[in-house]
Every structure is written in C-alpha cells, then in structure tokens.
Scaffold this active site. Structure first.
Site, PDB file in Angstrom:
ATOM      1  N   ASP A 127       0.824  -1.208   0.000  1.00  0.00           N
ATOM      2  CA  ASP A 127       0.000   0.000   0.000  1.00  0.00           C
ATOM      3  C   ASP A 127       0.863   1.265   0.000  1.00  0.00           C
ATOM      4  O   ASP A 127       2.043   1.233   0.332  1.00  0.00           O
ATOM      5  CB  ASP A 127      -0.907   0.013   1.238  1.00  0.00           C
ATOM      6  CG  ASP A 127      -0.116   0.057   2.539  1.00  0.00           C
ATOM      7  OD1 ASP A 127       0.880  -0.690   2.651  1.00  0.00           O
ATOM      8  OD2 ASP A 127      -0.456   0.861   3.431  1.00  0.00           O
ATOM      9  N   GLU A 128       0.249   2.355  -0.363  1.00  0.00           N
ATOM     10  CA  GLU A 128       0.839   3.697  -0.253  1.00  0.00           C
ATOM     11  C   GLU A 128       2.277   3.744  -0.797  1.00  0.00           C
ATOM     12  O   GLU A 128       3.207   4.177  -0.124  1.00  0.00           O
ATOM     13  CB  GLU A 128       0.796   4.172   1.200  1.00  0.00           C
ATOM     14  CG  GLU A 128      -0.623   4.300   1.738  1.00  0.00           C
ATOM     15  CD  GLU A 128      -0.672   4.780   3.182  1.00  0.00           C
ATOM     16  OE1 GLU A 128      -1.582   5.545   3.516  1.00  0.00           O
ATOM     17  OE2 GLU A 128       0.197   4.369   3.981  1.00  0.00           O
ATOM     18  N   VAL A 129       2.441   3.291  -2.018  1.00  0.00           N
ATOM     19  CA  VAL A 129       3.760   3.272  -2.659  1.00  0.00           C
ATOM     20  C   VAL A 129       3.897   4.520  -3.536  1.00  0.00           C
ATOM     21  O   VAL A 129       3.244   4.634  -4.569  1.00  0.00           O
ATOM     22  CB  VAL A 129       3.949   1.992  -3.498  1.00  0.00           C
ATOM     23  CG1 VAL A 129       5.326   1.987  -4.140  1.00  0.00           C
ATOM     24  CG2 VAL A 129       3.768   0.754  -2.622  1.00  0.00           C
TER      25      VAL A 129
END
Length: 546
Positions: free
Chosen positions: A336-338
């Site tokens: 997530d949240e890359v």
C-alpha cells in the site's frame, strides 16, 4: 459396551440432548439473543443457538476436568481448562469450599474432543456444543457440564463461553450458572477474525502482546496480524541479515527470534494464528539503517530499490527466516501507499526503467509480483493491501488475498474477479480512528453488496486494525477494547441473530457487560459510550452503564 460404563452413560446423555433439543424446537424457544425469561444473553460473541431455563446452579471451586475422546487428553485442553478455572474462581475459593464438596451442582466438566490433531490453520473447525444441567438429573452422570467439539480449538472456544456463564455471587460467595439448564450450539460465521497490531510505530513489550492475545481469545478473535515492521522501525531479528534490526528505535526495543516463537506458541494455545507482515516496497525506510544499499539513494529512502537484485535477496532472506517462525498459511506483503516519484529522479533506477521500457507504475507491479513469487515459493498464500488490486488486478497471482482498507464496496469487486477478500474498511474498523463509535463498528458487514453465494464464500472475514502512531503500552488495550468486541461479534455470530437485536438496548447492555468482564480479567477496556475511544470516564459510575 457395558450399561454402567462412562462411554454408555455419555451416549445416553447425548441421545437425551438430541431429544431435548427437538422438544425445545417444537416449543418455539426464544431467539438466541434472549434467555427463556426474555432477558438478554450475556455471552459475547452471541452463540448460534441457545436454549436456557430458570434454575441457578452452583459450581464447585475444585471443578474437575474429565477428558474424553482422542483429543480430550490434549495438553492444550488441560492448559486451557486451568486458565479458565483461574479466571472464574478467586484464589481463595478452594479454602472457602463447602466441606466435602457435595453441595455443588456442577462438580465436573466433561470435555469430549473428536480429534487429537493440533494443527491450527485457516478454517479449522471451531464449533462446539455445551450442556449445563441440574444436579440430581440425568446430567449428574457427567458431573453437571459437558463440552463437545470436533477439535481442541472448538473445545477452547467452548471453555470461553462456559466461563462467561459462570458468575460470582457476592452474597453466597459461590460461582453460579444462572438460567440453567443451558444447551448451546455454536460455530463462527467467518474463518478469519483478525486484529492488526502495529509494533513499528511504537514498540510493544512481549508481555503486552500476550495481554492482547489473551483479550482476543475472550472475544473469539483468531488471527493476530502482526505488523512488525514499517518505515519508522525494524524491531525483529533476522538471522540471515543481522544488521536489519539496526533499524529499531533502540537496542531495548527489539524482538529476538525466540520472542517471536514465544508469541506464536502463546497464541496457538489460545486458538489464535499469527499472520506476519513486511510491507513492501513502500513503508520500508527502516530497512536501510542496516543495509543502506536497499535505499535507491540517501535522498530516496523509500520505496526500496526496485532495480537491485540485492533488494530481493534480502526479502527472500527475511521470508525464509520468518517461515521458520510463522506456520500460518497466509503472509502479508503490504503493497500500500507506494509513492514512486523518487525512483524517477534516481539516475540508476531511472536507467533501469528506461532499459526495460517501464514506467514507475510498471515497476510497482513488478516489485509486488516478484515479492508474491518469493512468498509462494515458501508455501505461503500472499495477502496484499487493496491498492495492488486497484492498480493491476489482472496481473495478481490467483492465490492473492486482497485486504480492503480504503473504504466500502471493495470486497464485492474483489470477489467478482475470483479473488478472496478480507475487510478492514477504515471508516468503521480502524481503531486508531478514535471518533468512530461502537455502533458504527458493530454495523460493519463483510458481505455488504455481495448476494452471490459462491462469491460470499470468497470473503474470508475481516479485521480491526490497531495502528500504532498514537498507541503504545500506556493506551493500546483501551484503544482496542471494547470497540474491537463489536467487530468480533459481527465476525463470529450469525447475521440473523445480530440483526434481531436492538442496538441501544440489547446490544449495548451486553457490550457494557462484556467490557466489565474484560476489566475483571485485567484488560484495560475503556468505557463503551465515550465520544472519543480510550478516554477515561467523565465522572463516577458503574462500568455497566459507562
């Protein structure tokens, strides 16, 4: 089989129970959320099927365990029995016991377990049946109470329910079972009933993690999602790459391999799996404190360097070491949240991308899929946060379990594509959102928007998430509880029974009661109705109304 043998008598009892249950059905018993007197059933989570009576039975402080069946003699059953006996009875109860013990209605607990297999895996049978009857009747042949289960983990769930039936009477100083006889048949609605615990944002001592595990077992949650590592700290020992835990906050805020084994074994004895997570390629800045080559550059410290073979060697080393610790079949790989912007401005990474005609989005997909391959090679089922599905669903490995968090309506899309799903919608099941009231937590429904029966089976369950930015040893338990219990009942109990209750009367009174039970067991559960979770009471009062 001799007429007076224990096996014969047990068979006679079970035959009688079947007849009793049939008669009860003809008499149209009250719903599972009410006793025969119409009062709420103060059991949490609510069992699948409950019948009760009007008698009050006393329980012997020297309650004896009578193990039966291939699994009844399992050490795990005996240990669980002793744990629960310690929770139910005060330390002085034996000394105050009536002479000879002949005056107690329930003097023996028979636990019948069909299988001695101690394997704990996703979908293990957790069903059980309980009968608690009056002394002097036919049930006296087994000493007053019986638990039947197919596995030791079903027996452990039954022991939790039986312990909640036992109430201390301060006038007589006896432990009693009220509204007897009880006949309870129970099984969970979902196989995956999880709690995420974040030990990267704040280190939590092993004993605190064990307190969390204990509290989970009281609510019949069965998966501890251990978010061990994140960008802030890397507290776990990895023998293959011993410098990784240089990313811990300090040398005193670390978990050794032995600590991790201890936590997994402690959880297993309570029927709880531990699903570990390494969140890649983002949320991994702390890795570079021990191995700076994992960073694309000193100015680009996450995501991890997608262009370096060393990155994936380290990931495989971590996974290989962790596979020796965590036997659970699912492993969380994050994803997530890359934020890939600094890959574009790091020369050697940019060159690598250009040589392969890849965008940073392509590189993100490449990284996630390669990490999945490494986990699958170690016989793990990969779990990834929903961004991976949202970005490249058509490329994900078919084994992937998609973990929802961004909002509602995700699991219907996931299962429509044939993937399995875990729900953790942040609007209702993120415990660090302190302004989410218990009613909203209780209303979270993993099957919302999914009417197809085959697709419903792809929803493994759900998980409440205790992110640690503002939670440490001083407040983590009261942030988790009692709101996590609301999700626990949603995940365990039958939808029909849940839906039949009135939130502000039946459910609230039962949740108050469970919160008080947690407090009595030493778990720092906050007041139920505070506007902000985990705040202390705003004034004097009983825990049954706050």
């Amino acid at each position: 089989m001799l007429p007076n043998s224990p096996a014969y008598l047990l068979l006679a009892l079970l035959t009688l129970l079947a007849g009793t249950a049939a008669s009860a059905a003809r008499l149209r018993p009250p719903p599972a959320n009410a006793t025969s007197a119409g009062e709420p059933v103060y059991l949490w989570p609510l069992p699948k099927s409950v019948t009760s009576g009007s008698r009050t039975l006393t329980v012997d402080p020297d309650l004896a365990l009578d193990p039966r069946g291939p699994g009844g003699a399992s050490p795990a059953v005996a240990e669980a029995f002793e744990r629960y006996r310690g929770l139910v009875f005060a330390p002085w109860a034996h000394a105050a016991r009536a002479g000879g013990g002949g005056g107690y209605d329930v003097a023996r607990l028979t636990v019948v377990v069909a299988s001695a297999n101690e394997t704990l895996a996703l979908g293990v049978d957790e069903s059980y049946t309980i009968y608690v009857g009056a002394a002097g009747g036919v049930n006296s042949i087994v000493g007053g109470a019986i638990i039947e289960a197919n596995t030791i983990y079903g027996a452990i769930r039954g022991l939790e329910t039986l312990s909640q039936l036992c109430v201390f009477n301060y006038d007589t100083k006896n432990v009693e079972v009220r509204h007897a006889p009880w006949h309870i048949q129970d099984e969970p609605r979902f196989a995956f009933r999880g709690l995420l615990l974040d030990t990267s944002r704040h280190y939590l001592p092993v004993d605190v993690i064990k307190q969390v595990i204990d509290s989970m077992s009281f609510a019949k949650l069965n998966v501890l999602h251990w978010h061990i590592i994140d960008e802030q700290s890397f507290p776990l020992e990895v023998p293959s790459y011993p410098n990784l835990w240089k990313g811990s906050y300090s040398k005193w805020e670390r978990y050794t391999v032995e600590d991790a084994h201890d936590i997994v074994n402690y959880a297993k004895k309570r029927g709880i799996n531990v699903m570990a997570e390494i969140d890649v390629p983002g949320h991994a800045e702390s890795w570079g404190n021990g191995y700076p080559k994992l960073w694309p550059s000193p100015n680009c410290t996450e995501p991890l360097d997608v262009s370096s073979n060393f990155t994936f060697e380290v990931i495989f080393g971590i996974l290989s070491d962790m596979r020796k610790i965590f036997p659970f079949g699912l492993f969380h790989l994050g994803g997530d949240e890359v934020y890939t912007g600094c890959w574009n401005v790091t020369p050697h990474v940019r060159q690598w991308l250009n040589e392969r005609n890849m965008t940073t989005k392509d590189a993100y997909k490449y990284f996630v899929l390669k990490a999945q391959e490494l986990a699958i090679k170690l016989n793990w089922i990969p779990v990834n946060w929903e961004e991976t599905f949202n970005s490249f669903k058509e490329n994900l490995n078919p084994l992937t379990v998609v973990h929802n968090w961004l909002g509602p309506g995700v699991c219907p899309k996931v299962v429509a594509k044939g993937f399995r799903c875990i729900m953790s919608n942040q609007g209702v099941w993120y415990l660090d959102h302190l302004d989410v009231p218990w009613e909203d937590v209780y209303s979270g429904e993993p099957l919302a928007g999914i009417s197809n029966r085959d697709q419903q089976k792809l929803v493994l369950g759900g998980e409440v998430c205790m992110w640690g930015e503002t939670a440490d040893t001083s407040d983590v338990l009261q942030t988790i509880w009692p709101r996590a219990a609301a999700a626990a009942e949603r995940l365990w109990s039958q939808l029909e029974a849940i839906s039949a209750q009135d939130l502000e009367t039946t459910v609230l009174s039962r949740l108050h009661y469970f919160r008080c039970l947690l407090n009595h067991r030493g778990i720092a559960a906050a007041p139920v109705t505070n506007y902000y979770a985990r705040r202390p009471p705003i004034g004097p009062g009983s825990c049954f109304v706050q």
